[in-house]
Design a protein around this motif. Structure first.
Motif, PDB file in Angstrom:
ATOM      1  N   PHE A 289      18.831   2.927   3.708  1.00  0.00           N
ATOM      2  CA  PHE A 289      17.906   4.048   3.892  1.00  0.00           C
ATOM      3  C   PHE A 289      17.123   4.352   2.611  1.00  0.00           C
ATOM      4  O   PHE A 289      17.711   4.698   1.598  1.00  0.00           O
TER       5      PHE A 289
ATOM      6  N   HIS B  27       7.588  -9.026  11.099  1.00  0.00           N
ATOM      7  CA  HIS B  27       8.751  -9.462  10.308  1.00  0.00           C
ATOM      8  C   HIS B  27       9.009 -10.962  10.427  1.00  0.00           C
ATOM      9  O   HIS B  27       9.446 -11.584   9.454  1.00  0.00           O
TER      10      HIS B  27
ATOM     11  N   SER C 109       0.813  -1.221   0.000  1.00  0.00           N
ATOM     12  CA  SER C 109       0.000   0.000   0.000  1.00  0.00           C
ATOM     13  C   SER C 109       0.844   1.267   0.000  1.00  0.00           C
ATOM     14  O   SER C 109       0.313   2.366  -0.171  1.00  0.00           O
ATOM     15  N   SER C 110       2.157   1.150   0.191  1.00  0.00           N
ATOM     16  CA  SER C 110       3.016   2.344   0.177  1.00  0.00           C
ATOM     17  C   SER C 110       4.473   1.916   0.005  1.00  0.00           C
ATOM     18  O   SER C 110       4.790   0.720  -0.027  1.00  0.00           O
TER      19      SER C 110
ATOM     20  N   THR D 243       0.283 -10.755  10.121  1.00  0.00           N
ATOM     21  CA  THR D 243       0.422 -11.466  11.399  1.00  0.00           C
ATOM     22  C   THR D 243      -0.649 -12.543  11.541  1.00  0.00           C
ATOM     23  O   THR D 243      -0.598 -13.341  12.465  1.00  0.00           O
TER      24      THR D 243
ATOM     25  N   GLU E 259       7.354   6.648   3.540  1.00  0.00           N
ATOM     26  CA  GLU E 259       6.611   7.210   4.671  1.00  0.00           C
ATOM     27  C   GLU E 259       6.825   6.400   5.939  1.00  0.00           C
ATOM     28  O   GLU E 259       6.516   6.846   7.040  1.00  0.00           O
TER      29      GLU E 259
ATOM     30  N   ARG F  52      -2.935  -3.735   5.007  1.00  0.00           N
ATOM     31  CA  ARG F  52      -4.106  -3.575   5.876  1.00  0.00           C
ATOM     32  C   ARG F  52      -4.986  -2.396   5.475  1.00  0.00           C
ATOM     33  O   ARG F  52      -6.189  -2.449   5.594  1.00  0.00           O
ATOM     34  N   ARG F  53      -4.384  -1.301   5.006  1.00  0.00           N
ATOM     35  CA  ARG F  53      -5.181  -0.101   4.711  1.00  0.00           C
ATOM     36  C   ARG F  53      -5.870  -0.252   3.354  1.00  0.00           C
ATOM     37  O   ARG F  53      -5.240  -0.056   2.302  1.00  0.00           O
TER      38      ARG F  53
ATOM     39  N   PRO G 125      17.626  -3.612   1.870  1.00  0.00           N
ATOM     40  CA  PRO G 125      17.744  -2.194   1.537  1.00  0.00           C
ATOM     41  C   PRO G 125      18.382  -1.413   2.672  1.00  0.00           C
ATOM     42  O   PRO G 125      18.218  -1.749   3.846  1.00  0.00           O
TER      43      PRO G 125
ATOM     44  N   LYS H 117      15.102  -8.214  11.680  1.00  0.00           N
ATOM     45  CA  LYS H 117      15.599  -8.277  10.301  1.00  0.00           C
ATOM     46  C   LYS H 117      16.745  -9.301  10.183  1.00  0.00           C
ATOM     47  O   LYS H 117      16.932  -9.920   9.143  1.00  0.00           O
TER      48      LYS H 117
ATOM     49  N   VAL I 126      12.157  -9.212   2.122  1.00  0.00           N
ATOM     50  CA  VAL I 126      12.785  -7.906   2.312  1.00  0.00           C
ATOM     51  C   VAL I 126      13.325  -7.808   3.743  1.00  0.00           C
ATOM     52  O   VAL I 126      12.562  -7.827   4.712  1.00  0.00           O
ATOM     53  N   GLY I 127      14.653  -7.768   3.837  1.00  0.00           N
ATOM     54  CA  GLY I 127      15.330  -7.610   5.128  1.00  0.00           C
ATOM     55  C   GLY I 127      15.715  -6.161   5.308  1.00  0.00           C
ATOM     56  O   GLY I 127      14.906  -5.257   5.058  1.00  0.00           O
TER      57      GLY I 127
ATOM     58  N   ILE J 253       8.222   0.837  -0.528  1.00  0.00           N
ATOM     59  CA  ILE J 253       8.944  -0.136  -1.368  1.00  0.00           C
ATOM     60  C   ILE J 253       7.968  -1.098  -2.035  1.00  0.00           C
ATOM     61  O   ILE J 253       8.126  -1.446  -3.215  1.00  0.00           O
TER      62      ILE J 253
HETATM   63  N1  LIG Z   1      12.554   2.636   4.275  1.00  0.00           N
HETATM   64  C1  LIG Z   1      13.712   2.146   4.681  1.00  0.00           C
HETATM   65  O1  LIG Z   1      14.685   2.890   4.934  1.00  0.00           O
HETATM   66  C2  LIG Z   1      13.895   0.650   4.781  1.00  0.00           C
HETATM   67  C3  LIG Z   1      15.204   0.149   4.891  1.00  0.00           C
HETATM   68  C4  LIG Z   1      15.394  -1.229   4.996  1.00  0.00           C
HETATM   69  C5  LIG Z   1      14.304  -2.074   4.980  1.00  0.00           C
HETATM   70  N2  LIG Z   1      13.036  -1.559   4.884  1.00  0.00           N
HETATM   71  C6  LIG Z   1      11.926  -2.516   4.895  1.00  0.00           C
HETATM   72  O2  LIG Z   1      11.165  -2.361   3.728  1.00  0.00           O
HETATM   73  C7  LIG Z   1       9.838  -2.818   3.977  1.00  0.00           C
HETATM   74  C8  LIG Z   1       8.856  -1.801   3.459  1.00  0.00           C
HETATM   75  O3  LIG Z   1       8.964  -0.613   4.228  1.00  0.00           O
HETATM   76  P1  LIG Z   1       8.810   0.855   3.605  1.00  0.00           P
HETATM   77  O4  LIG Z   1      10.057   1.578   3.868  1.00  0.00           O
HETATM   78  O5  LIG Z   1       8.327   0.760   2.215  1.00  0.00           O
HETATM   79  O6  LIG Z   1       7.710   1.505   4.584  1.00  0.00           O
HETATM   80  P2  LIG Z   1       6.155   1.747   4.399  1.00  0.00           P
HETATM   81  O7  LIG Z   1       5.894   2.690   3.286  1.00  0.00           O
HETATM   82  O8  LIG Z   1       5.649   2.091   5.747  1.00  0.00           O
HETATM   83  O9  LIG Z   1       5.614   0.323   3.962  1.00  0.00           O
HETATM   84  C9  LIG Z   1       5.323  -0.692   4.863  1.00  0.00           C
HETATM   85  C10 LIG Z   1       4.215  -1.531   4.270  1.00  0.00           C
HETATM   86  O10 LIG Z   1       3.965  -2.644   5.117  1.00  0.00           O
HETATM   87  C11 LIG Z   1       2.569  -2.718   5.362  1.00  0.00           C
HETATM   88  N3  LIG Z   1       2.334  -3.376   6.639  1.00  0.00           N
HETATM   89  C12 LIG Z   1       2.817  -3.060   7.860  1.00  0.00           C
HETATM   90  N4  LIG Z   1       2.380  -3.930   8.775  1.00  0.00           N
HETATM   91  C13 LIG Z   1       1.612  -4.825   8.119  1.00  0.00           C
HETATM   92  C14 LIG Z   1       0.871  -5.961   8.511  1.00  0.00           C
HETATM   93  N5  LIG Z   1       0.823  -6.391   9.793  1.00  0.00           N
HETATM   94  N6  LIG Z   1       0.183  -6.654   7.571  1.00  0.00           N
HETATM   95  C15 LIG Z   1       0.208  -6.261   6.280  1.00  0.00           C
HETATM   96  N7  LIG Z   1       0.895  -5.194   5.839  1.00  0.00           N
HETATM   97  C16 LIG Z   1       1.580  -4.480   6.760  1.00  0.00           C
HETATM   98  C17 LIG Z   1       2.073  -1.269   5.287  1.00  0.00           C
HETATM   99  O11 LIG Z   1       0.721  -1.208   4.890  1.00  0.00           O
HETATM  100  P3  LIG Z   1      -0.550  -1.107   5.831  1.00  0.00           P
HETATM  101  O12 LIG Z   1      -0.211  -0.145   6.931  1.00  0.00           O
HETATM  102  O13 LIG Z   1      -1.606  -0.606   4.880  1.00  0.00           O
HETATM  103  O14 LIG Z   1      -0.808  -2.499   6.309  1.00  0.00           O
HETATM  104  C18 LIG Z   1       2.916  -0.752   4.127  1.00  0.00           C
HETATM  105  O15 LIG Z   1       2.328  -1.083   2.901  1.00  0.00           O
HETATM  106  C19 LIG Z   1       9.739  -3.082   5.479  1.00  0.00           C
HETATM  107  O16 LIG Z   1       9.885  -4.464   5.722  1.00  0.00           O
HETATM  108  C20 LIG Z   1      10.932  -2.318   6.026  1.00  0.00           C
HETATM  109  O17 LIG Z   1      11.383  -2.849   7.237  1.00  0.00           O
HETATM  110  C21 LIG Z   1      12.804  -0.230   4.770  1.00  0.00           C
END
Ligand SMILES: NC(=O)c1ccc[n+]([C@@H]2O[C@H](COP(=O)([O-])OP(=O)(O)OC[C@H]3O[C@@H](n4cnc5c(N)ncnc54)[C@H](OP(=O)(O)O)[C@@H]3O)[C@@H](O)[C@H]2O)c1
Length: 245
Positions: A186, A114, A15-16, A65, A190, A38-39, A184, A159, A140-141, A18
């Motif tokens: 940084f 995770h 939904s947002s 979960t 959002e 979820r959203r 990934p 992770k 995705v770690g 990556i």
């Molecule tokens: N951004 C970074 O710097 C970074 C770096 C390394 C790794 N990562 C990893 O990349 C992945 C994506 O993160 P992002 O940076 O793209 O952040 P994000 O925009 O907040 O995306 C997180 C996504 O996970 C979903 N989500 C969270 N909890 C959930 C659940 N219980 N069930 C189903 N969906 C769930 C959220 O959607 P809903 O809220 O709609 O459920 C959202 O679509 C994560 O695993 C994060 O740890 C991010």
């Protein structure tokens, strides 16, 4: 089947950030998508945008979960497209905080999302992949599993678990399945700082705005792993901004 076109790909956390960027990258290259998060409204917006541009995608409201939700995600792929070629387990939460703040609900959420979430995905997709004699897990770690930075201890631990589970799964997957870890650094999404303690969130957002790479960089890394020929398994891709220490 090599390449991306025609592959049926399920993505959690679509939904947002990556997940949404990866959906866009793969849809533009002809993948057929099943998107989970979820959203509902945000998910529908992503699906509508992709389909308006000629992509093929369906959304399923999923909380990773919950075991039955992952089963619904993979069932939707099989019912709608007849198969599932790739499961991208990307859903995540970066609600980081110092241990002294005792934000135990956030710790639980990171473990559940995770670790349990990834296991729920394996539980749902592995039987499908075995039946088909093919399939690809993309997990995705994070670079947090490589370098632990305060106050990311719990996040980094979960992770690290993703990294270990991915390698364990790879060893048992046999010659027909592929298993990839995407780590990934940084990334400008959002999710950075979301749910984190205020001081930590402010610092993370500031750093994100200074050095983060776009989520399309991670999407391209995932696409590279998917487009390899069936016998080629990309084990891990670490992709981070040049400015990240
Ligand atoms: N951004 C970074 O710097 C970074 C770096 C390394 C790794 N990562 C990893 O990349 C992945 C994506 O993160 P992002 O940076 O793209 O952040 P994000 O925009 O907040 O995306 C997180 C996504 O996970 C979903 N989500 C969270 N909890 C959930 C659940 N219980 N069930 C189903 N969906 C769930 C959220 O959607 P809903 O809220 O709609 O459920 C959202 O679509 C994560 O695993 C994060 O740890 C991010």
């Amino acid at each position: 089947m090599a390449g991306i076109a025609g592959k049926v790909v399920a993505i959690t956390g679509a939904s947002s950030g990556i997940g949404a960027a990866t959906a866009e990258y793969l849809a533009e290259r002809g993948a057929r998508l099943v998107l989970g998060a979820r959203r509902a409204e945000r998910l529908t917006a992503v699906v509508d945008d992709l389909t308006a541009r000629g992509g093929e995608a369906v959304g399923v409201v999923v909380d990773v979960t919950r075991r039955e939700d992952l089963a619904r995600l993979t069932d939707t792929a099989v019912e709608r497209y007849g198969r599932l070629d790739v499961l991208i387990s990307n859903a995540g939460t970066m609600a980081v905080s110092p241990f002294d703040e005792l934000r135990q609900d956030d710790w639980d959420a990171m473990v559940a999302t995770h670790i349990t979430g990834l296991l729920n995905g394996i539980g749902a997709a592995l039987p499908v992949f075995r039946r088909q004699g093919s399939g690809h897990f993309v997990n995705v770690g994070s670079t947090a599993a490589h370098v632990v930075k305060s106050p990311q201890g719990v996040y980094a631990a979960t992770k690290a678990a993703v990294k270990v589970l991915t390698e364990g799964l790879r060893q048992e997957s046999g010659p027909d399945l592929r298993v990839t870890l995407i780590s990934p650094g940084f990334t400008h999404t959002e999710g950075v700082g979301k749910g984190a303690s205020p001081e930590t969130a402010a610092a993370l957002v500031r750093q994100r705005d200074e050095i983060a790479m776009p989520p399309s960089a991670v999407a391209a890394a995932i696409g590279f792993a998917i487009e390899q020929p069936p016998g080629v398994d990309v084990g891990e891709i670490v992709v981070r901004p040049t400015a990240q220490g």
